[in-house]
Design a protein around this motif. Structure first.
Motif, PDB file in Angstrom:
ATOM      1  N   GLU A  32       0.857  -1.189   0.000  1.00  0.00           N
ATOM      2  CA  GLU A  32       0.000   0.000   0.000  1.00  0.00           C
ATOM      3  C   GLU A  32       0.890   1.234   0.000  1.00  0.00           C
ATOM      4  O   GLU A  32       1.563   1.521   0.984  1.00  0.00           O
ATOM      5  N   GLU A  33       0.924   1.915  -1.118  1.00  0.00           N
ATOM      6  CA  GLU A  33       1.675   3.160  -1.229  1.00  0.00           C
ATOM      7  C   GLU A  33       0.747   4.231  -1.786  1.00  0.00           C
ATOM      8  O   GLU A  33       0.456   4.256  -2.980  1.00  0.00           O
ATOM      9  N   ARG A  34       0.249   5.084  -0.909  1.00  0.00           N
ATOM     10  CA  ARG A  34      -0.666   6.149  -1.316  1.00  0.00           C
ATOM     11  C   ARG A  34       0.120   7.415  -1.604  1.00  0.00           C
ATOM     12  O   ARG A  34       1.022   7.786  -0.852  1.00  0.00           O
ATOM     13  N   THR A  35      -0.207   8.078  -2.704  1.00  0.00           N
ATOM     14  CA  THR A  35       0.435   9.337  -3.064  1.00  0.00           C
ATOM     15  C   THR A  35      -0.641  10.325  -3.486  1.00  0.00           C
ATOM     16  O   THR A  35      -1.838  10.013  -3.492  1.00  0.00           O
ATOM     17  N   GLU A  36      -0.215  11.515  -3.859  1.00  0.00           N
ATOM     18  CA  GLU A  36      -1.156  12.507  -4.380  1.00  0.00           C
ATOM     19  C   GLU A  36      -1.259  12.435  -5.900  1.00  0.00           C
ATOM     20  O   GLU A  36      -1.941  13.256  -6.519  1.00  0.00           O
ATOM     21  N   GLY A  37      -0.593  11.484  -6.498  1.00  0.00           N
ATOM     22  CA  GLY A  37      -0.553  11.388  -7.952  1.00  0.00           C
ATOM     23  C   GLY A  37      -1.414  10.294  -8.528  1.00  0.00           C
ATOM     24  O   GLY A  37      -1.065   9.690  -9.534  1.00  0.00           O
ATOM     25  N   GLY A  38      -2.567  10.007  -7.901  1.00  0.00           N
ATOM     26  CA  GLY A  38      -3.424   8.945  -8.398  1.00  0.00           C
ATOM     27  C   GLY A  38      -3.026   7.604  -7.815  1.00  0.00           C
ATOM     28  O   GLY A  38      -2.073   7.485  -7.040  1.00  0.00           O
TER      29      GLY A  38
END
Length: 270
Positions: A239-245
Motif C-alpha cells: 500500500e503506497e498512497r500518493t497525491e498522484g493517483g
C-alpha cells in the motif's frame, strides 16, 4: 425486420447504408476494420478462396462471413473447423459502429473505432489501435496487441502474448503461458493480471500510488526494480498512497514474475 443478403464469390466492393453494428466471421485470411467520415459502410473484398462469403443486412446489423459454420457457439465450431476457406477484406465504418469479429486463424486489425469491440480468435493475431469504448478479446494462441486505447480492456488468451497500452482505466489480462504487459496513463486505474508461467509487467505513470495484492508460488514480485515479495505462501500486499493517483493492482501466477514500474513517458525522438 427487413433482411437483405447476397453472395460474394470474389474480389468486389460494396456500399451499405444504415449500419450501426458490424459482425464478421472468417476462417483464414485477414480482416481490417477502420473508420471513415462517411455515414455508410464500405466493404473492400480483395480475396476469396474456397466457399464464397455471404453478406447479410438485418435491421441495423451487417454480417459478413460463412453462415454454414453457424453464428452461435462459434468457439467450438471454429476451433474444430477444417476448411481451406479464406478471405481478405477491409471494412470502412463510421466511428460509432459496434464491432464483433470471430476468426479461426485470420488476422484481425481494428483502428479508431469509438464503440465497444468483441474480438475472438483461435490462432489469428489481433491488433487494436486508437479505439474508444470497451474492448473484449479472447484468443487461444494468437498474439494480442492493444495500443493507444481509450477505455477498459479485457483479454483472455492461452498461449499468446498480450500487450495493452493507453489511457486504460480498467484492464484485465489473463494468459496461461504467454507474457503480459499493461501500460496505462490513467491517473486512477484498476489492473488485474494472471498467468501460470508467463512474465507480467505493469507500467504506471510516475508518482502513481499502488495498492497491490500479488499471489505467486515461485515468481518474483518487484516494484520499481526492488524485490518486494513476502516470505511464505501468502499474498504480497503493498500500500503506497500518493497525491498522484493510484493503481489498484491484482496479480496471480505460479512461476511468472511480476514487475511493476513507474516511469515517465518517453520524449519525442528518444
Amino acid at each position: 425486420m427487413a433482411t437483405r443478403s447476397w453472395i460474394v464469390p470474389g474480389p468486389s466492393q460494396h456500399e451499405i447504408t444504415d449500419v450501426a453494428r458490424l459482425r464478421v466471421q472468417l476462417v483464414a485470411g485477414a480482416v481490417e476494420v477502420r473508420t471513415h467520415d462517411a455515414p455508410h459502410v464500405w466493404v473492400d473484398v480483395t480475396d476469396v478462396s474456397g466457399n464464397p462469403l455471404e453478406m447479410t443486412v438485418e435491421g441495423d446489423r451487417l454480417t459478413i462471413g460463412y453462415p454454414a459454420i453457424g453464428w452461435d457457439g462459434w468457439v467450438k465450431r471454429l476451433t474444430s473447423y477444417s476448411s481451406s476457406d479464406s478471405a481478405r477484406l477491409t471494412v470502412h465504418v463510421p466511428a460509432a459502429t459496434e464491432t464483433s469479429v470471430a476468426t479461426a486463424s485470420a488476422a484481425v486489425a481494428i483502428t479508431d473505432v469509438a464503440e465497444d469491440l468483441r474480438l475472438n480468435t483461435a490462432a489469428g493475431s489481433v491488433e487494436v489501435t486508437g479505439c474508444h469504448g470497451a474492448a473484449t478479446i479472447r484468443s487461444a494462441s494468437g498474439r494480442v496487441t492493444v495500443t493507444g486505447q481509450h477505455g477498459p480492456v479485457t483479454v483472455s488468451t492461452a498461449a499468446g502474448r498480450a500487450r495493452v497500452d493507453g489511457d486504460v482505466p480498467r484492464a484485465s489480462v489473463t494468459t496461461v503461458a504467454g507474457a503480459v504487459e499493461v501500460t496505462t496513463t490513467a491517473e486512477t486505474s484498476k489492473v488485474d493480471v494472471a498467468t501460470v508461467s508467463g512474465a507480467m509487467r505493469v507500467v504506471l505513470p510516475p508518482g502513481t500510488g499502488v495498492s497491490l495484492s500479488a499471489r505467486t508460488v515461485s515468481g518474483a514480485v518487484r516494484l520499481d526494480g526492488q524485490d518486494r515479495k513476502s516470505t511464505g505462501f501468502g499474498a504480497t500486499t503493498i500500500e503506497e498512497r500518493t497525491e498522484g493517483g493510484i493503481c489498484f493492482l491484482g496479480a496471480r501466477s505460479v512461476s511468472g514474475d511480476l514487475d511493476v514500474t513507474r516511469v515517465a513517458p518517453a520524449l519525442p525522438g528518444s
